[in-house]
Write a protein that holds these residues in place. Sequence first.
Motif, PDB file in Angstrom:
ATOM      1  N   LEU A  10       0.836  -1.206   0.000  1.00  0.00           N
ATOM      2  CA  LEU A  10       0.000   0.000   0.000  1.00  0.00           C
ATOM      3  C   LEU A  10       0.869   1.254   0.000  1.00  0.00           C
ATOM      4  N   GLY A  11       1.680   1.393  -1.045  1.00  0.00           N
ATOM      5  CA  GLY A  11       2.536   2.570  -1.189  1.00  0.00           C
ATOM      6  C   GLY A  11       1.884   3.593  -2.083  1.00  0.00           C
ATOM      7  N   TYR A  12       2.709   4.472  -2.655  1.00  0.00           N
ATOM      8  CA  TYR A  12       2.204   5.584  -3.452  1.00  0.00           C
ATOM      9  C   TYR A  12       1.374   5.119  -4.643  1.00  0.00           C
ATOM     10  N   TYR A  13       1.931   4.262  -5.453  1.00  0.00           N
ATOM     11  CA  TYR A  13       1.241   3.931  -6.703  1.00  0.00           C
ATOM     12  C   TYR A  13      -0.072   3.195  -6.431  1.00  0.00           C
ATOM     13  N   LYS A  40      -2.094   1.159   7.935  1.00  0.00           N
ATOM     14  CA  LYS A  40      -2.534   1.331   6.532  1.00  0.00           C
ATOM     15  C   LYS A  40      -3.714   0.414   6.230  1.00  0.00           C
ATOM     16  N   LEU A  77       4.740  -3.840  -5.120  1.00  0.00           N
ATOM     17  CA  LEU A  77       5.831  -3.775  -4.143  1.00  0.00           C
ATOM     18  C   LEU A  77       7.120  -3.317  -4.830  1.00  0.00           C
ATOM     19  N   PRO A  78       8.176  -3.021  -4.034  1.00  0.00           N
ATOM     20  CA  PRO A  78       9.478  -2.771  -4.658  1.00  0.00           C
ATOM     21  C   PRO A  78       9.863  -3.926  -5.602  1.00  0.00           C
ATOM     22  N   ASN A  79      10.606  -3.579  -6.649  1.00  0.00           N
ATOM     23  CA  ASN A  79      10.858  -4.508  -7.762  1.00  0.00           C
ATOM     24  C   ASN A  79      11.378  -5.883  -7.355  1.00  0.00           C
ATOM     25  N   HIS A  82       8.715  -8.506  -6.510  1.00  0.00           N
ATOM     26  CA  HIS A  82       7.685  -8.902  -7.479  1.00  0.00           C
ATOM     27  C   HIS A  82       7.648 -10.407  -7.704  1.00  0.00           C
ATOM     28  N   GLU A  99       3.349  -5.231 -11.196  1.00  0.00           N
ATOM     29  CA  GLU A  99       3.842  -3.934 -11.690  1.00  0.00           C
ATOM     30  C   GLU A  99       5.137  -4.092 -12.489  1.00  0.00           C
ATOM     31  N   LYS A 100       5.428  -3.055 -13.287  1.00  0.00           N
ATOM     32  CA  LYS A 100       6.686  -2.995 -13.999  1.00  0.00           C
ATOM     33  C   LYS A 100       7.770  -2.457 -13.058  1.00  0.00           C
ATOM     34  N   ARG A 128       0.575   0.189 -18.251  1.00  0.00           N
ATOM     35  CA  ARG A 128      -0.693   0.899 -18.475  1.00  0.00           C
ATOM     36  C   ARG A 128      -0.767   1.611 -19.828  1.00  0.00           C
ATOM     37  N   TRP A 166      13.736   3.285  -1.629  1.00  0.00           N
ATOM     38  CA  TRP A 166      14.147   1.951  -2.071  1.00  0.00           C
ATOM     39  C   TRP A 166      14.617   1.940  -3.522  1.00  0.00           C
ATOM     40  N   ARG A 167      14.111   2.880  -4.338  1.00  0.00           N
ATOM     41  CA  ARG A 167      14.518   2.931  -5.749  1.00  0.00           C
ATOM     42  C   ARG A 167      16.020   3.085  -5.915  1.00  0.00           C
ATOM     43  N   TYR A 184      10.104   2.781 -19.807  1.00  0.00           N
ATOM     44  CA  TYR A 184       9.049   3.358 -20.655  1.00  0.00           C
ATOM     45  C   TYR A 184       9.592   3.693 -22.044  1.00  0.00           C
ATOM     46  N   TYR A 262       0.489   9.913 -16.419  1.00  0.00           N
ATOM     47  CA  TYR A 262      -0.774   9.366 -15.917  1.00  0.00           C
ATOM     48  C   TYR A 262      -1.973   9.974 -16.660  1.00  0.00           C
TER      49      TYR A 262
HETATM   50  P1  NAD Z   1       6.323   3.047  -2.756  1.00  0.00           P
HETATM   51  O1  NAD Z   1       7.623   3.126  -2.038  1.00  0.00           O
HETATM   52  O2  NAD Z   1       5.418   4.220  -2.670  1.00  0.00           O
HETATM   53  O3  NAD Z   1       5.500   1.772  -2.268  1.00  0.00           O
HETATM   54  C1  NAD Z   1       6.111   0.540  -2.010  1.00  0.00           C
HETATM   55  C2  NAD Z   1       5.313  -0.186  -0.962  1.00  0.00           C
HETATM   56  O4  NAD Z   1       5.966  -1.410  -0.652  1.00  0.00           O
HETATM   57  C3  NAD Z   1       5.210   0.594   0.357  1.00  0.00           C
HETATM   58  O5  NAD Z   1       3.892   0.553   0.828  1.00  0.00           O
HETATM   59  C4  NAD Z   1       6.129  -0.153   1.304  1.00  0.00           C
HETATM   60  O6  NAD Z   1       5.682  -0.097   2.649  1.00  0.00           O
HETATM   61  C5  NAD Z   1       6.013  -1.570   0.760  1.00  0.00           C
HETATM   62  N1  NAD Z   1       7.157  -2.405   1.132  1.00  0.00           N
HETATM   63  C6  NAD Z   1       7.057  -3.682   1.553  1.00  0.00           C
HETATM   64  N2  NAD Z   1       8.271  -4.172   1.839  1.00  0.00           N
HETATM   65  C7  NAD Z   1       9.157  -3.204   1.602  1.00  0.00           C
HETATM   66  C8  NAD Z   1      10.566  -3.118   1.735  1.00  0.00           C
HETATM   67  N3  NAD Z   1      11.319  -4.143   2.142  1.00  0.00           N
HETATM   68  N4  NAD Z   1      11.165  -1.960   1.409  1.00  0.00           N
HETATM   69  C9  NAD Z   1      10.447  -0.897   0.958  1.00  0.00           C
HETATM   70  N5  NAD Z   1       9.086  -0.925   0.813  1.00  0.00           N
HETATM   71  C10 NAD Z   1       8.449  -2.072   1.141  1.00  0.00           C
HETATM   72  O7  NAD Z   1       6.661   2.689  -4.279  1.00  0.00           O
HETATM   73  P2  NAD Z   1       5.699   2.842  -5.532  1.00  0.00           P
HETATM   74  O8  NAD Z   1       6.061   4.075  -6.267  1.00  0.00           O
HETATM   75  O9  NAD Z   1       4.304   2.645  -5.138  1.00  0.00           O
HETATM   76  O10 NAD Z   1       6.209   1.607  -6.455  1.00  0.00           O
HETATM   77  C11 NAD Z   1       5.781   0.281  -6.221  1.00  0.00           C
HETATM   78  C12 NAD Z   1       5.873  -0.499  -7.546  1.00  0.00           C
HETATM   79  O11 NAD Z   1       4.999   0.097  -8.491  1.00  0.00           O
HETATM   80  C13 NAD Z   1       7.259  -0.490  -8.181  1.00  0.00           C
HETATM   81  O12 NAD Z   1       7.520  -1.728  -8.772  1.00  0.00           O
HETATM   82  C14 NAD Z   1       7.163   0.581  -9.252  1.00  0.00           C
HETATM   83  O13 NAD Z   1       8.024   0.346 -10.352  1.00  0.00           O
HETATM   84  C15 NAD Z   1       5.709   0.446  -9.664  1.00  0.00           C
HETATM   85  N6  NAD Z   1       5.158   1.718 -10.174  1.00  0.00           N
HETATM   86  C16 NAD Z   1       4.515   1.707 -11.363  1.00  0.00           C
HETATM   87  C17 NAD Z   1       3.990   2.867 -11.876  1.00  0.00           C
HETATM   88  C18 NAD Z   1       3.256   2.850 -13.184  1.00  0.00           C
HETATM   89  O14 NAD Z   1       2.938   3.926 -13.689  1.00  0.00           O
HETATM   90  N7  NAD Z   1       2.948   1.684 -13.730  1.00  0.00           N
HETATM   91  C19 NAD Z   1       4.135   4.063 -11.172  1.00  0.00           C
HETATM   92  C20 NAD Z   1       4.776   4.043  -9.937  1.00  0.00           C
HETATM   93  C21 NAD Z   1       5.293   2.864  -9.442  1.00  0.00           C
END
Ligand code: NAD
Length: 337
Positions: A10-13, A40, A77-79, A82, A99-100, A128, A166-167, A184, A262
Amino acid sequence: RKLGYAIVGLGYYATQQIMPQFVGCEHARLTALVSGTPEKLERYGAQYGIPKTHRYNYSNFDSIRDNPDIDIVYVVLPNSMHAEYTIRAAQAGKHVMCEKPMAVSVAECEAMISACSKAGKKLMIGYRCHFEPYNLHAIALAKSGDFGPTRIITAEHGFNAKPDQWRLERPLSGGGSLMDIGIYSLNATRYLTGEEPVEVMAMESTDRSDPRFTSVEDRIDFMLRFPSGILANCVSSYSSNHNAYRVTGTKGWVGMEPATSYSGQRMSVNLQGEIHQVTLPFSPKTQFAAQLDHLPQAIASGIEPRTSGAEGLRDMRIIEAIYRSAAERRAITLTAK
Ligand code: NAD
């Protein structure tokens, strides 16, 4: 019936882009949440009306197998996580949206495809843009021949990465800008040409004194050669903002900036020297809702999703070759698979 999604991570995306999109879906609904943070689960569970019985953490994740309201697991989740969660979801008898980038290596992508196929479940990657009207129109225009045969593609993607995330940690991201945003550029060259590259040459430029780039790359630019002779020039950056591509044929070009955002895509075309803007009719369905609906439709009709695991694997093979090319400072030949 609408198929039920469990969102993992439950992160940003997930929370800011994906979860609000279920209201626009015809074939998908949000039925479960998975997070390591109880707060969360409580907050988003209450917001989206997800009962406590449908909220999971990473330890009891595998018990989703007993929940018939979950048809699809969406891994956000972080890459580097996956592969594990895709495989566990398939083993729990669920279809997977991931996710990618699909994972952090070709080997992981292959293991994910194999786990889903063994379980008889579908695997789709969250590309997407394959569901975004302007990108689909750009593909059609490139194919139409109106611009003559395509000769050149330029694609630029980048943003200024914030520190301390984490990125920027290779064990979690698997790499820098290429894994995250440069993908992309890469994916666009493939959907805009409809071809698979046969050769790649890459150069990296990273300021290793910048504390953000101790373990991952900043810039990695690459050139791809396609079988028809098209050359693509691609930018991937974590230190500058880019979101654009242009497909140039012998008689003109079609360009987009922003291209893979987006929302707010802007398209222009140059035909015989005249440049004009293209505006498509408003589409009430967003690229996100269309992506979420596509997997249930693919499941119902027994077809492979448009952005299947095989599609994610193809990008990952090229990504590995891009890194190798930059490291070895030579062109790498890609074999068709
Ligand atoms: P984010 O950091 O906002 O969210 C990651 C989530 O993973 C967080 O809720 C975090 O708590 C959780 N998590 C669980 N275990 C973790 C750990 N060991 N370390 C760090 N976080 C952990 O990242 P995001 O931007 O939401 O990206 C998540 C995935 O979505 C990535 O694979 C990213 O490439 C992908 N993404 C895709 C798009 C798109 O447009 N398709 C856009 C953004 C992100």
